[in-house]
Design an enzyme around this catalytic site. Sequence first.
Site, PDB file in Angstrom:
ATOM      1  N   CYS A  21     -14.966 -27.446   6.489  1.00 33.56           N
ATOM      2  CA  CYS A  21     -13.649 -26.860   6.235  1.00 33.56           C
ATOM      3  C   CYS A  21     -12.561 -27.918   6.333  1.00 33.56           C
ATOM      4  O   CYS A  21     -12.558 -28.726   7.267  1.00 33.56           O
ATOM      5  CB  CYS A  21     -13.374 -25.740   7.244  1.00 33.56           C
TER       6      CYS A  21
ATOM      7  N   ASP B 197      -8.471  -6.956  -0.145  1.00 38.56           N
ATOM      8  CA  ASP B 197      -7.591  -7.067   1.016  1.00 38.56           C
ATOM      9  C   ASP B 197      -8.352  -6.573   2.228  1.00 38.56           C
ATOM     10  O   ASP B 197      -9.197  -5.682   2.110  1.00 38.56           O
ATOM     11  CB  ASP B 197      -6.327  -6.209   0.856  1.00 38.56           C
TER      12      ASP B 197
ATOM     13  N   HIS C 245      -7.400 -20.682  10.597  1.00 40.79           N
ATOM     14  CA  HIS C 245      -8.686 -21.094  10.018  1.00 40.79           C
ATOM     15  C   HIS C 245      -9.323 -19.973   9.209  1.00 40.79           C
ATOM     16  O   HIS C 245      -9.804 -20.184   8.085  1.00 40.79           O
ATOM     17  CB  HIS C 245      -9.660 -21.542  11.102  1.00 40.79           C
TER      18      HIS C 245
ATOM     19  N   GLY D   6     -11.130   4.346  -1.202  1.00 41.85           N
ATOM     20  CA  GLY D   6     -12.015   5.229  -0.466  1.00 41.85           C
ATOM     21  C   GLY D   6     -13.286   4.595   0.036  1.00 41.85           C
ATOM     22  O   GLY D   6     -14.169   5.283   0.552  1.00 41.85           O
TER      23      GLY D   6
ATOM     24  N   CYS E  16      -9.290 -27.356   6.715  1.00 43.45           N
ATOM     25  CA  CYS E  16      -8.038 -26.831   7.256  1.00 43.45           C
ATOM     26  C   CYS E  16      -7.554 -27.647   8.450  1.00 43.45           C
ATOM     27  O   CYS E  16      -8.320 -28.381   9.076  1.00 43.45           O
ATOM     28  CB  CYS E  16      -8.169 -25.356   7.620  1.00 43.45           C
TER      29      CYS E  16
ATOM     30  N   ASP F 163       0.864  -1.168   0.000  1.00 49.52           N
ATOM     31  CA  ASP F 163       0.000   0.000   0.000  1.00 49.52           C
ATOM     32  C   ASP F 163       0.906   1.225   0.000  1.00 49.52           C
ATOM     33  O   ASP F 163       2.073   1.139   0.367  1.00 49.52           O
ATOM     34  CB  ASP F 163      -0.872  -0.049   1.266  1.00 49.52           C
ATOM     35  N   SER F 164       0.372   2.386  -0.362  1.00 47.92           N
ATOM     36  CA  SER F 164       1.218   3.573  -0.485  1.00 47.92           C
ATOM     37  C   SER F 164       1.489   4.252   0.847  1.00 47.92           C
ATOM     38  O   SER F 164       2.390   5.062   0.956  1.00 47.92           O
ATOM     39  CB  SER F 164       0.524   4.589  -1.382  1.00 47.92           C
TER      40      SER F 164
ATOM     41  N   CYS G 253      -9.656 -27.239  11.690  1.00 48.87           N
ATOM     42  CA  CYS G 253     -10.961 -27.906  11.720  1.00 48.87           C
ATOM     43  C   CYS G 253     -10.814 -29.419  11.681  1.00 48.87           C
ATOM     44  O   CYS G 253     -11.678 -30.143  12.176  1.00 48.87           O
ATOM     45  CB  CYS G 253     -11.833 -27.408  10.572  1.00 48.87           C
TER      46      CYS G 253
END
Lengths: 413, 444
Positions: free
Chosen positions: B351, B313, B381, B263, B353, B139-140, B356
């Site tokens: 899930c 993001d 998770h 924004g 993962c 990011d800037s 889980c």
Amino acid sequence: MKFAVKAWSNRTARAGVLHLGNVAAAIDTPSLLISTRKGLPLFIPPDLLSSLPFPDSRLLHVSPIHFFQGLSIKTISKIGGLHQLLGLHDYGFAAFPRDSIQCLPEATSTNKTGASFDNPCGRLLIKPAEYMEMISSMKPELWVTLADEVPAWVSDKRNKTSVDRTIKWLDECIALSPASGAVFGAIVGGSSLEERRRCALEVAMRNVSGYWIGGFGLAESMDVRPALLNAVTEPLPEEKPRLICGLELPEEILQGVAAGVDLFESTYIYHLTLEGFALTFPLDRTQINASNLAPSDVGSDPRKINLRATVFRCVYEDTSLQRPSKKDATPIVEGCTCYTCRNHTRAYINHLLNVHEMLAQILLEIHNTHHFLGFFRLIREAITADRFEEFCKDFVGSRYDHLVEDGSERACL
Amino acid sequence: MALTPFFSPPPSLCSSFRSLRRGLFLPLLQAYPYTTSKGAVPMPETALMALRFEVLGRFNRARAAQLTLPHFVCQTPLFMPVGTQGTIKGLATNQLEDIGCQIILGNTYHLALRPTSELIDELGGLHKFMNWPRALLTDSGGFQMVSLLHLADITEKGVTFQSPVDGKPMLLTPEESIQIQNRIGADIIMALDDVVKTTITGPRIEEAMYRTLRWIDRCIAAHKRPHDQNLFGIVQGGLDPVLRDICVRGLVNRNLPGYAIGGLAGGEDKDSFWRVVAQCTAALPEDKPRYVMGVGYPLDVVVCSALGADMYDCVYPTRTARFGTALVPEGVLKLKNNAMAEDTRPIDSTCACMVCKNYSRAYIHSLVSKDAMGSQLLSYHNLYYMMQLSRNLHSSIVRGKFPEFVCNFLQKMFPKGDVPEWVCNAMEVAEIDISSCRARFRDD
């Protein structure tokens, strides 16, 4: 559980082999128990736990007290015990209440009904019956009977009471033994040689699979410890394993090994990790000598580095530019095969510590555990080669005197 | 000039918009190309690009694509976790790979403070510093203007911050931001934009939009590595469709490798939010990636993808994990709740993962807010959940099953059929039929 002694050195130090049903390979002793909180390491995530040396790292210490506040006995039973609860099916669990970081015995509150422990949720009094209920639901490979541990400064009367109580609770716990799991009898006795010996003799008469030595690391000084340890181990049958908690530093571990202890639980890794230290002493036997490990005049400790130090990063002030030395982009220990050293640099860990990121502790706990397990491997090699005494002298060297004089075990941290 | 019906402005704006068209719009058109203090800006040559964006499948406005970046070949739509200070809180890089993260965000503002972009550059760039083999986006530093506004002073030159580390004033100009990002070395870098909260009204929004356009040229001029770092422009303009349109056209004219819609995700109502996204995605070029910054909730990701966005993001998944909240198909699961203490089910039975597959709600409940491991497992998770959502979006569009996926998603989240109005409106514009998910009055 099966245990056998394979080699001796210096009369009492021994190297052995421990077989636990769940662990695929035999665990060589002397060995370190990995400290946990509610069954998982403090920081190392379960999917990185398996990257630690095998099978050295497969023995975990679990404190039942951790669960008394968070998980009911009923729920643990419903889930099926520790292995199911933690998703760690090929690990061996050793259960005993004392956790030298946050669950310390509180001798003044212990009474005839139960043992008292100070922990983050307050003070907890645990009776033998409810303790055994928790042990039964956890189903560890090895568990310790409930003990009344007292610090070094209590009166003789209190100390004697602690021995009587510990033996009484041992019998109560054995009577409530779960179907599986090896029982280790708890031995206490404070700073009294006679009480230590008395307790050891009593416990040796019981039908237990091994022995847990308590009451150390509670403010006794290092120089009285060898005699007390020997008072405990001498009366014990040689063929059964001995487990101790409360010894922290490498020097203290060596004291325990010298007295014939096989398994150790230590808070060394925890303190190092939290304070931003990483172990660096050489794990190559040929490089260990007193001069290599002696502190420099400046007072820095060559056995570990403080990764918070600014030498590991570039500091730019106005126009001057300090180029980072080549060390910054190097791992903590060159050639170390732990996850941290294979993947990250000192500069990165220094940054993580500076910005208070949790990943710093994760990476440090991995490296420090890996390295400390390497230390235990050196001990085993020395015993097997019958050069344990020589190893101790090489490793400790002149620092031993420095530590003893200072009294405080925290001085070198 | 006829407007294609790519969005339906809410009634309140319609009348003012028509008057704008008649009144202000034409003069604005004549003012374009805008001038800086140095005179008219010439049309730029075709910009260098360090990415390839190939659309593999579509459903109306939604698209699934392959985004090839210098460090990694990614599949969109995709969610990017935020690793503000060069790490995702509590997770190691191999875990992020296992989870399936493709691009990670680093923040220029924080990294410039510590450990400094010069150090990162000396050590070979952020990829090497973190040892992250896949893609990075920085990011800037612009968003900090909004979030730390009481410390900031914005002028045409740039933004002055008060450094939270030592209190010294820090000036972030477009040039400085790009230079810092050049040193950090991410695959995608963001232009410094003048971002205002969407809850603010008045001339400040217009000022910020025009300044963003002036600053993009300064960013382009300062960018020393267009061959291996992609500079994305950020569309500003608040909730005003006229301003947004001007900004989009101004940025598109610069022929940048990709575009972000900025924004938003700052407290505006959802109805305004989706309309801005819809307008921008309709106007931005088809063959370039579109990144909606600060999004967010799984529902928002699905809606924006339906409207034609590709990248997202947000700190939400990891931040909410540290508060003990897990992302599940039904919405959220608060692990701190006492009811969890006896619940032996996994967080999400659908899930796959590591968390889980191995841990119960009861166990995680015992950890949260007491032990670091609780945050770690929940973060793991939650990120896995977002990566799986990204994978599902991509594959359902490619396989031509996108509407089914959307309906399934909405049905799980709104089992009573009470899909929010804004979602219904957005899906209508996206031309996705979600009538099967909505509650109906029964005839009998």
